[in-house]
Enzyme design. Structure first.
Site, PDB file in Angstrom:
ATOM      1  CE  LYS A  61     -12.822  59.415 -36.203  1.00  0.00           C
ATOM      2  NZ  LYS A  61     -12.237  60.511 -35.443  1.00  0.00           N
ATOM      3  CB  SER A 114      -4.784  60.524 -28.216  1.00  0.00           C
ATOM      4  OG  SER A 114      -4.319  59.205 -28.445  1.00  0.00           O
ATOM      5  CB  CYS A 172      -3.459  58.023 -38.282  1.00  0.00           C
ATOM      6  SG  CYS A 172      -4.237  57.899 -36.663  1.00  0.00           S
TER       7      CYS A 172
HETATM    8  C1  DHB Z   1      -7.079  59.972 -35.466  1.00  0.00           C
HETATM    9  C2  DHB Z   1      -6.219  61.010 -35.446  1.00  0.00           C
HETATM   10  C3  DHB Z   1      -5.708  61.499 -36.621  1.00  0.00           C
HETATM   11  O1  DHB Z   1      -4.853  62.536 -36.650  1.00  0.00           O
HETATM   12  C4  DHB Z   1      -6.072  60.923 -37.809  1.00  0.00           C
HETATM   13  O2  DHB Z   1      -5.558  61.370 -38.933  1.00  0.00           O
HETATM   14  C5  DHB Z   1      -6.963  59.887 -37.835  1.00  0.00           C
HETATM   15  C6  DHB Z   1      -7.482  59.413 -36.652  1.00  0.00           C
HETATM   16  C7  DHB Z   1      -7.618  59.423 -34.218  1.00  0.00           C
HETATM   17  O3  DHB Z   1      -6.914  59.444 -33.219  1.00  0.00           O
HETATM   18  O4  DHB Z   1      -8.736  58.929 -34.221  1.00  0.00           O
END
Ligand code: DHB
Length: 385
Positions: free
Chosen positions: A47, A74, A143
């Protein structure tokens, strides 16, 4: 049966198969990553980490459409913090039940450039002090869910700035960049040209992150399905596949050949992987399907990919990379003939699924007619039941 070789390299790192998990779904904890490790996935990707652990946005923060065409999230980067993802204890847990050798990659998504640099320093330190199981870093410049923050890779000054600053640090780990979808060819060209300036440092790019700023609306509650940020979220799943393919294709055409392109976006079958290979992906990541199906999706997709390559007469995934052909009348003729064959095979129905459903319905109708006939015969005394 002929053996199909699915080995790949990502920025010089060898992978046993060219399919692995995207950062995001089921990648936040060692237990989930351990399941990826024991599956047919070719690598394990964490992650996106921030400097400190954080809970992310309030629930509900993920939504899947009923027709399986789209998902949105989200999450707001819920994660256990960089120290967790690079600690030897976590990596031990990830590889506990795994006797195969596959690379572990760490994704980072700092809230600031300074945070990203601190995290990269810590990764470099961990590797220098002996944690050789960290094979590379995926720097997330895409992100869309940090409220009030722009997507870094849409701001070309910021993109150059961050790459320039990192280049002065002379890190020796393999570095990849996660990119957002570019919806305008010129924007993509600009991004590619900046990344090309750092081809000595950037080993691969990952196209694409979710398509940001999407909105799903619930007709019952008359409100968004996702609770934070007015419901605005990143779009993923099959409906993002076509944008992903286009970004992979154009990045492959515009980046220097020493920078690999990794595809991600809407991959749910082996055939999808094949399409990404044709468009120039060296390997692919699977996000939404992993979310919905769990780590067994890697076994299925890898089996399907082998089947597709076998049927098409390829002996390896690598020989398909970038081999997309131009449209031709001959190609279109082949496609029509293949559709005809499929139609004949499924008894005239447009797909084998509807064909099967059609057959079941015919049998049910027949049984219904028979029951009515028997009841009528009984009522009029022709037979007795
Ligand atoms: C999240 C969403 C994303 O697209 C990403 O690249 C990293 C984190 C998120 O909302 O946690």
């Amino acid at each position: 049966m002929s053996n199909i070789n699915l080995e790949a390299t990502v920025g010089g790192i060898p992978l046993p198969t060219c399919v692995y998990n995207a950062s995001g779904p089921r990648s936040g904890a060692s237990q989930a990553l351990a399941k990826v490790a024991t599956s047919s996935a070719g690598a394990i990707l964490s992650k996106s980490a921030t400097l400190e652990a954080q809970n992310g946005n309030p629930l509900p923060r993920v939504w899947h459409s009923d027709d399986n065409t789209a998902s949105m999230n989200s999450e707001g980067l819920p994660n256990s913090g960089i120290d967790y993802y690079i600690s030897s204890a976590t990596i031990d847990e990830i590889f506990e039940d795994c006797d195969t050798k596959k690379p572990y990659l760490v994704s980072i998504s700092g809230k600031t450039l300074a945070d990203n640099l601190v995290m990269m320093d810590r990764i470099a330190d961990a590797i220098a002090s002996g944690e050789k199981r960290i094979s590379g870093v995926e720097l997330n410049l895409a992100c869309p869910n940090v409220i009030g923050k722009p997507i870094i890779a849409y701001d070309f000054d910021q993109l150059r700035d961050i790459l320039e600053t990192i280049s002065r640090k002379n890190y020796t780990f393999v570095l990849g960049l996660k990119l957002p979808p570019y919806l305008d060819g010129k924007h993509l060209q600009q991004a590619a040209s900046i990344i090309n300036e750092y081809s000595g440092m950037v080993s691969y790019v990952v196209c694409i992150n979710t398509i940001g700023n999407a909105l799903s609306v619930d007709p019952v509650s008359e409100a968004p399905f996702i609770s934070s940020n007015g419901g605005l979220a990143g779009l993923s799943g099959p409906s993002s596949k076509f944008t992903a393919l286009a970004n992979v294709r154009q990045m492959r055409q515009q980046l220097k050949s020493e920078i690999d392109v990794i595809g991600v976006g809407g991959i749910s079958t082996g055939e999808d992987v094949f399409l990404f290979l044709l468009c120039g992906a060296s390997a692919v990541q699977v996000g939404t399907t992993h979310w919905k199906e769990g780590s067994k999706c890697f076994d299925r997709i890898v089996d399907e990919l082998k089947q597709v390559l076998r049927e098409k007469g390829y002996s390896s995934a690598s020989e398909c990379i970038g081999q997309l052909k131009s449209w031709s009348k001959e190609g279109a003729r082949k496609t029509r003939a293949a559709k005809q064959r499929l139609k004949k095979k499924s008894g005239g129905a447009s797909s084998s699924k509807t064909g099967l459903l059609g057959e079941t319905k015919w049998i049910l109708d027949a049984v219904l007619v028979l029951v009515v006939a028997v009841l009528l015969a009984d009522k009029f005394g022709t037979i007795s039941i």
